[in-house]
Each structure stands twice: as C-alpha cells, then as structure tokens.
Design an enzyme around this catalytic site. Structure first.
Site, PDB file in Angstrom:
ATOM      1  N   ARG A  35      -3.416   6.583   1.092  1.00 51.66           N
ATOM      2  CA  ARG A  35      -3.953   7.821   1.762  1.00 51.66           C
ATOM      3  C   ARG A  35      -3.093   8.608   2.930  1.00 51.66           C
ATOM      4  O   ARG A  35      -3.049   9.612   3.292  1.00 51.66           O
ATOM      5  CB  ARG A  35      -5.194   7.495   2.564  1.00 51.66           C
ATOM      6  CG  ARG A  35      -6.318   7.681   1.702  1.00 51.66           C
ATOM      7  CD  ARG A  35      -7.764   7.277   2.314  1.00 51.66           C
ATOM      8  NE  ARG A  35      -7.929   6.183   2.843  1.00 51.66           N
ATOM      9  CZ  ARG A  35      -8.600   5.987   3.880  1.00 51.66           C
ATOM     10  NH1 ARG A  35      -9.365   6.903   4.565  1.00 51.66           N
ATOM     11  NH2 ARG A  35      -8.608   4.704   4.350  1.00 51.66           N
TER      12      ARG A  35
ATOM     13  N   ARG B  42      -7.791  12.130  -4.972  1.00 51.80           N
ATOM     14  CA  ARG B  42      -9.011  11.573  -4.420  1.00 51.80           C
ATOM     15  C   ARG B  42     -10.138  12.733  -4.248  1.00 51.80           C
ATOM     16  O   ARG B  42     -11.244  12.403  -4.040  1.00 51.80           O
ATOM     17  CB  ARG B  42      -8.759  10.585  -3.204  1.00 51.80           C
ATOM     18  CG  ARG B  42      -8.079   9.112  -3.722  1.00 51.80           C
ATOM     19  CD  ARG B  42      -9.172   8.234  -4.217  1.00 51.80           C
ATOM     20  NE  ARG B  42      -9.898   7.787  -3.207  1.00 51.80           N
ATOM     21  CZ  ARG B  42     -11.300   8.025  -3.114  1.00 51.80           C
ATOM     22  NH1 ARG B  42     -11.959   8.838  -3.882  1.00 51.80           N
ATOM     23  NH2 ARG B  42     -11.946   7.549  -2.045  1.00 51.80           N
TER      24      ARG B  42
ATOM     25  N   ARG C 222       0.900  -1.238   0.111  1.00 47.50           N
ATOM     26  CA  ARG C 222       0.113   0.010  -0.002  1.00 47.50           C
ATOM     27  C   ARG C 222       0.823   1.296  -0.141  1.00 47.50           C
ATOM     28  O   ARG C 222       0.484   2.410   0.596  1.00 47.50           O
ATOM     29  CB  ARG C 222      -0.957  -0.051   1.172  1.00 47.50           C
ATOM     30  CG  ARG C 222      -1.973  -1.310   1.389  1.00 47.50           C
ATOM     31  CD  ARG C 222      -2.914  -1.421   0.352  1.00 47.50           C
ATOM     32  NE  ARG C 222      -3.830  -0.750   0.368  1.00 47.50           N
ATOM     33  CZ  ARG C 222      -5.253  -1.047   1.261  1.00 47.50           C
ATOM     34  NH1 ARG C 222      -5.269  -2.093   1.514  1.00 47.50           N
ATOM     35  NH2 ARG C 222      -6.235   0.022   1.152  1.00 47.50           N
TER      36      ARG C 222
ATOM     37  N   ASP D 209      -7.203  -2.454  -6.837  1.00 45.37           N
ATOM     38  CA  ASP D 209      -7.573  -2.949  -5.600  1.00 45.37           C
ATOM     39  C   ASP D 209      -7.898  -4.620  -5.884  1.00 45.37           C
ATOM     40  O   ASP D 209      -8.297  -4.792  -6.858  1.00 45.37           O
ATOM     41  CB  ASP D 209      -8.766  -2.386  -5.361  1.00 45.37           C
ATOM     42  CG  ASP D 209      -8.985  -2.809  -3.802  1.00 45.37           C
ATOM     43  OD1 ASP D 209      -8.354  -1.873  -2.928  1.00 45.37           O
ATOM     44  OD2 ASP D 209      -9.782  -3.495  -3.496  1.00 45.37           O
TER      45      ASP D 209
ATOM     46  N   TYR E   8     -15.091 -11.058   1.147  1.00 48.09           N
ATOM     47  CA  TYR E   8     -15.951  -9.707   0.867  1.00 48.09           C
ATOM     48  C   TYR E   8     -17.125 -10.243  -0.124  1.00 48.09           C
ATOM     49  O   TYR E   8     -18.275  -9.528   0.066  1.00 48.09           O
ATOM     50  CB  TYR E   8     -14.941  -8.950  -0.148  1.00 48.09           C
ATOM     51  CG  TYR E   8     -13.839  -8.447   0.762  1.00 48.09           C
ATOM     52  CD1 TYR E   8     -14.019  -7.274   1.825  1.00 48.09           C
ATOM     53  CD2 TYR E   8     -12.568  -8.488   0.819  1.00 48.09           C
ATOM     54  CE1 TYR E   8     -13.132  -6.792   2.255  1.00 48.09           C
ATOM     55  CE2 TYR E   8     -11.549  -8.171   1.508  1.00 48.09           C
ATOM     56  CZ  TYR E   8     -11.950  -7.004   2.276  1.00 48.09           C
ATOM     57  OH  TYR E   8     -10.975  -6.477   3.133  1.00 48.09           O
TER      58      TYR E   8
HETATM   59  O1  1CP Z   1       0.364   0.894  -3.323  1.00 44.52           O
HETATM   60  C1  1CP Z   1      -0.468   0.114  -3.180  1.00 44.52           C
HETATM   61  O2  1CP Z   1      -0.342  -0.758  -2.699  1.00 44.52           O
HETATM   62  C2  1CP Z   1      -1.766   0.578  -3.748  1.00 44.52           C
HETATM   63  C3  1CP Z   1      -2.622  -0.540  -4.470  1.00 44.52           C
HETATM   64  C4  1CP Z   1      -3.794  -1.184  -3.358  1.00 44.52           C
HETATM   65  C5  1CP Z   1      -3.330  -2.689  -3.089  1.00 44.52           C
HETATM   66  C6  1CP Z   1      -2.252  -3.351  -3.136  1.00 44.52           C
HETATM   67  C7  1CP Z   1      -4.885  -0.689  -3.150  1.00 44.52           C
HETATM   68  C8  1CP Z   1      -5.499   0.627  -3.387  1.00 44.52           C
HETATM   69  N1  1CP Z   1      -5.372  -1.732  -2.359  1.00 44.52           N
HETATM   70  C9  1CP Z   1      -4.824  -2.825  -2.432  1.00 44.52           C
HETATM   71  C10 1CP Z   1      -5.143  -4.122  -1.744  1.00 44.52           C
HETATM   72  C11 1CP Z   1      -6.116  -4.443  -0.731  1.00 44.52           C
HETATM   73  N2  1CP Z   1      -7.531  -4.042  -1.077  1.00 44.52           N
HETATM   74  C12 1CP Z   1      -6.166  -5.454   0.101  1.00 44.52           C
HETATM   75  C13 1CP Z   1      -5.214  -6.225   0.443  1.00 44.52           C
HETATM   76  C14 1CP Z   1      -4.193  -5.687   1.217  1.00 44.52           C
HETATM   77  C15 1CP Z   1      -4.368  -5.284   2.559  1.00 44.52           C
HETATM   78  O3  1CP Z   1      -4.805  -6.333   3.373  1.00 44.52           O
HETATM   79  O4  1CP Z   1      -3.934  -4.197   2.991  1.00 44.52           O
HETATM   80  C16 1CP Z   1      -7.555  -5.430   0.733  1.00 44.52           C
HETATM   81  C17 1CP Z   1      -8.035  -6.220   1.851  1.00 44.52           C
HETATM   82  C18 1CP Z   1      -8.385  -4.399  -0.162  1.00 44.52           C
HETATM   83  C19 1CP Z   1      -9.557  -3.860   0.356  1.00 44.52           C
HETATM   84  C20 1CP Z   1      -9.831  -2.592   0.392  1.00 44.52           C
HETATM   85  N3  1CP Z   1      -9.809  -1.814  -0.546  1.00 44.52           N
HETATM   86  C21 1CP Z   1      -9.986  -1.870   1.559  1.00 44.52           C
HETATM   87  C22 1CP Z   1      -9.766  -2.505   3.116  1.00 44.52           C
HETATM   88  C23 1CP Z   1     -11.386  -2.929   3.713  1.00 44.52           C
HETATM   89  C24 1CP Z   1     -11.404  -3.528   4.784  1.00 44.52           C
HETATM   90  O5  1CP Z   1     -11.513  -4.807   4.636  1.00 44.52           O
HETATM   91  O6  1CP Z   1     -10.998  -3.000   5.659  1.00 44.52           O
HETATM   92  C25 1CP Z   1     -10.203  -0.528   1.291  1.00 44.52           C
HETATM   93  C26 1CP Z   1     -10.397   0.477   2.178  1.00 44.52           C
HETATM   94  C27 1CP Z   1      -9.928  -0.455  -0.123  1.00 44.52           C
HETATM   95  C28 1CP Z   1     -10.120   0.744  -0.968  1.00 44.52           C
HETATM   96  C29 1CP Z   1      -8.684   0.979  -1.272  1.00 44.52           C
HETATM   97  N4  1CP Z   1      -7.743   0.376  -2.102  1.00 44.52           N
HETATM   98  C30 1CP Z   1      -6.564   0.996  -2.474  1.00 44.52           C
HETATM   99  C31 1CP Z   1      -6.704   2.241  -1.675  1.00 44.52           C
HETATM  100  C32 1CP Z   1      -5.595   3.079  -1.658  1.00 44.52           C
HETATM  101  C33 1CP Z   1      -7.879   2.193  -1.052  1.00 44.52           C
HETATM  102  C34 1CP Z   1      -8.486   3.379  -0.066  1.00 44.52           C
HETATM  103  C35 1CP Z   1      -9.280   4.299  -0.956  1.00 44.52           C
HETATM  104  C36 1CP Z   1      -9.322   5.500  -0.849  1.00 44.52           C
HETATM  105  O7  1CP Z   1      -8.760   6.236  -1.431  1.00 44.52           O
HETATM  106  O8  1CP Z   1     -10.159   6.059  -0.120  1.00 44.52           O
END
Ligand code: 1CP
Length: 354
Positions: free
Chosen positions: A33, A42, A29, A78, A157
C-alpha cells in the site's frame, strides 16, 4: 574483487557461502500500500481477486522491481491463504486497515475436525500459478521468493479469529489443550510445506516462512510448539527439492529465541530490527542472515536511511567478508513509507557496497 554477479546469482550465492560482490537486497512487503500503482489496483479489485488473477498479482509484484533495482521479487499472495483454503473463510475489510477476519475460529476439537483437507492444494493452486506467471514475466537474471506463514503465526489467526496484540485465545489454548494445539500446528505445517514445495516447482529460488507472532512465546513454548512444526516443513522441503530449495525464517520479536532457531532446520534467518546483527552472527556462523533495518527508519529521511545501510554493511563485512548476508528490513514496509527513502536504501546497497 568478486566479479559483478547477476541479481539471481547474488541471491543464490548468499546461501552457498561463496564470495559476493555485494549483498542482495529485497524488502519484506515490497509490493503493497505504500505504492500508488498498488493502491490504484486495489481501488478496482478485491484483495483475493488480486491474488487469484495472475495478470494482477504479477503487475503488483513487478511494480517495486521497476521502481527500484531490487535483486528479487516476491510472489504476491498472503500468509492467510492457508486458513482460507482450509475452509475458514478469511476476509479483509476494505482497505485492509482493520486486518483480517477468520470465519470460524478454532476453539475446540470439533472446529479442527471441520477443516477441509480434501483438495486443499487445489484450492491453493492460485499461489504457484501466480509464482509461475511472475517467473515468466520477470527478467531471468532476477531472483524470485515464495513464502508461507509459519505454523504458529497461522495458529494465532485461526484461533483468535483475526489480529490481536497478545493473542490471548491462542496462548490460552497452548496451556489448556496442548494436544489440540499440536494437532492444529501439525496440519498447518503439512499444508504450508506442500504450498512451499509447489512454489519451488513453479520457479521460486528461495522461500521465506513468516513467524510474525512467534516472539510472543517463551523459549520453552517456542521449543515445544513452534519448532517441531517448522522442522516438519524444512524436512519436507529439503526432501522434495533434494536439498536445493533454500528456506529463510523470519521471527518478529524473536531476539530471545535466537539460540533456538538453528533447530528449525532453515538455511537463513531474517532478523527483526531489535536483534543485534553481530550477536546473531556469533550464534549462527553458518546460516545466511537477512535484515534488519527498522522500517520506521524510512520515515526519517534519505540521509538517515543511507547512514543505517552503511552501518549494516559494516556489520555484514565484519565477519567472513560479508558472505551469507542479505539486506532487508526488520519487518514489512509500512503504509505511508516515502518512496524516495526506499530508493535511497536500495541505492546505498547497490552503489555503496562496491
Ligand atoms: O511484497 C510483498 O511482500 C507482498 C506479499 C505479502 C506478504 C509477504 C502480503 C500481501 N502479505 C504478506 C505476508 C503477511 N500477511 C504477513 C507476514 C509478514 C508481516 O508480518 O508483515 C502477515 C502477518 C500477514 C497478514 C495480513 N495480511 C495482514 C496483517 C494483519 C495483522 O495482523 O495486523 C494484513 C493487513 C494482510 C493483507 C495484506 N496482505 C498483503 C497486502 C499488501 C495486504 C494489505 C491488503 C490491502 O491491500 O488492503
């Protein structure tokens, strides 16, 4: 002394077992943010718009590369692109704070029958497109990672319909209707495998499978449900890339699963912060290991971060002179992480390991 390698050579060599000048470093990640540039993008664009507009996805993926001397970028996308492309309409509340919502949770056979498999890769084509656009913009000597959700985490999910602490609906489904769960896992695996192959075709060097919720399962359930689906993916990737495409598996909370994970068929394991490095190395002498600094360590100041990195590098060097090692966090960077702590972490790897 190993001569200085380029970032991309370093990343690729960590899978061949050749000597390294130092371990490669990238951070789960790393685009997100905690970065002001990401927040500014965003504020103007929805999450899916960023993923689906190559100029934007490349811009946010390059921001951490410009700020820190990371060895690899990761495609901005994602894990939930897969359920969305299956027609389950995944949405993120504004700011993402409340987590994702899945429009039609899977609870019965009819829900699985409604998944839209026709042209699913066409609906996912924005991911390899983002990868190719990023590859073209990234300096040629830096590595590029693609990724997908691991089938069990995607099932979590799709069945619970969003995030959860314990994914009660998903784990109840495994007990009550294992055949339905297996059918869904096998479909998720097929779609994720094709998505990973497409990212390799677009220029990714390595891909990571995120099994964020795999640690909820017992060993028996992980072996029965999660591993066959992972194996289907790694078999398919190996055949498609003629053995060239390298895969890493991250299982959050997966310490108890460590003895099983060799059966997933991956080339590397990404360790969470609670998994002792040396224990993983003893169990898996031939796999690439990645990790495993606690993301919360980044809130404790630069000196603490540097000490943690030095301890990790010592563990890495203790076996096989630090071959097959990649520095990363034990889970994704948390929102609010101070940028100077990230800078200290990367700097300690780049300078401290020489
Ligand atoms: O640099 C990077 O790694 C960004 C690319 C990336 C990756 C690898 C994003 C962008 N998401 C992910 C993987 C991801 N998404 C995972 C696996 C890794 C982990 O466990 O952290 C998971 C579980 C998700 C699901 C997800 N997408 C969540 C979590 C929900 C939960 O269960 O609590 C959230 C909030 C997202 C949205 C998301 N995806 C990525 C970002 C930067 C965001 C935040 C969205 C925003 O800008 O508000």
């Amino acid at each position: 002394m190993t001569p200085t390698l380029s970032s991309r050579q370093r990343l690729l060599r960590s899978f061949t077992g050749e000597p390294l000048d130092r371990p490669a470093v990238w951070l789960m990640r790393q685009a997100g943010r905690y970065l002001s540039g990401y927040r500014a993008v965003r504020a103007q664009h929805g999450f899916w718009d960023v993923c689906k507009t190559p100029a934007l996805s490349t811009q946010v993926a390059l921001e951490p590369m410009a700020l820190f001397p990371l060895d690899a970028a990761i495609v901005f996308s994602d894990i939930l692109v897969v359920p969305d492309a299956l027609g389950l309409s995944v949405s993120f509340s504004s700011g993402g704070g409340d987590g994702p919502r899945v429009g039609r949770p899977l609870r019965a056979r009819a829900d699985l029958d409604a998944w839209q498999l026709d042209d699913v890769q066409a609906r996912l084509a924005f991911v390899p497109r983002a990868a190719a656009h990023l590859r073209a913009a990234l300096p040629a000597d830096r590595g590029l990672l693609g990724f997908a959700g691991a089938p069990f985490t995607l099932l979590c999910y799709t069945v619970d319909g969003g995030s959860s602490d314990d994914f009660v609906h998903t784990r109840t489904l495994l007990a009550r209707d294992p055949g339905l769960a297996e059918a869904a896992l096998s479909t998720l695996a097929a779609v994720a495998a094709d998505l990973l192959c497409a990212q390799f075709d677009a220029g990714c060097d390595v891909v990571q499978l995120f099994d964020t919720w795999g640690g909820l399962l017992t060993r028996d359930d992980y072996a029965r449900f999660a591993l066959p689906a992972l194996r289907a993916i790694t078999d398919r990737v190996r055949a498609h890339t003629k053995g060239q495409g390298k895969t890493i598996l991250f299982v959050r909370g997966g310490h108890h699963l460590l003895p099983l994970l060799g059966e997933a068929g991956v080339d590397g394991l990404s360790l969470d912060w609670r998994t002792p490095w040396r224990e993983a190395r003893t169990l898996h002498p031939r796999l690439t290991l990645q990790g495993n600094i606690d993301p919360v360590a980044l809130f404790a100041g630069a000196d603490h971060v540097r000490a943690r990195v030095r301890a990790l590098l010592r563990d890495m060097r203790a076996d096989d002179d630090g071959r097959r090692c990649i520095v990363n966090l034990g889970h994704g960077i948390l929102p609010g992480t101070p940028e100077d702590a990230v800078a200290a972490l990367v700097d300690e790897v780049v300078r401290g390991a020489g």
